[in-house]
Design a protein around this motif. Structure first.
Motif: not given
Length: 136
Positions: A32-34, A69-70, A86, A39, A72-73, A99
């Motif tokens: 999960k992103d910020e 979507v940042p 992660t 994902y 990195s992802w 981002h």
């Protein structure tokens, strides 16, 4: 009842019923992103015979907007990198900014001074412009 029809017919708001069913049946949560996006990949990283690689997808938190979507992802989703953010120990450089999604078309869009959409008044003309007229 309203939520059922929204899940069934609106693809731009979270996930549809079909995506929810596919994710429940074949998906494995990777992270999960910020911003709250989730994902997924196929269970166990299984290779899809049709594609020749594992399927990876995102379930957006709110409206489906690709700029949420940042980086990195994004790299992981598009198979640029094999390790999801992660699972790697990445520390951002001091010059990297956090981002921010693209706000074009929203009330939070950037409107520079002098823009017709900016709040306030435009600066007065300086008088140094001479318009062209035919024949001159």
């Amino acid at each position: 009842m309203k939520q059922f029809f929204l899940k069934l017919f609106t693809w731009w708001n979270g996930q549809t019923f079909g995506t929810q069913l596919w994710t429940w049946r074949f998906g494995e949560l990777v992270g999960k992103d910020e911003q709250g996006n989730l994902y997924y990949r196929t269970i166990g990283g299984k290779i899809d015979p049709t594609l020749g690689f594992e399927r990876r997808w995102v379930v957006y938190n709110g409206y489906a907007e690709a700029t949420k979507v940042p980086p990195s992802w994004h790299g992981w989703l598009h198979h640029t990198v094999d390790v999801p953010p992660t699972q790697e120990a990445y520390t951002p450089r001091e010059w990297e900014k956090p981002h921010v999604p693209n706000m074009t078309g929203t009330p939070l869009a950037y409107r520079p001074p002098g823009s017709t959409l900016a709040s306030g008044r435009r600066p007065a003309a300086t008088g140094d412009y001479k318009s062209w007229t035919p024949g001159s």
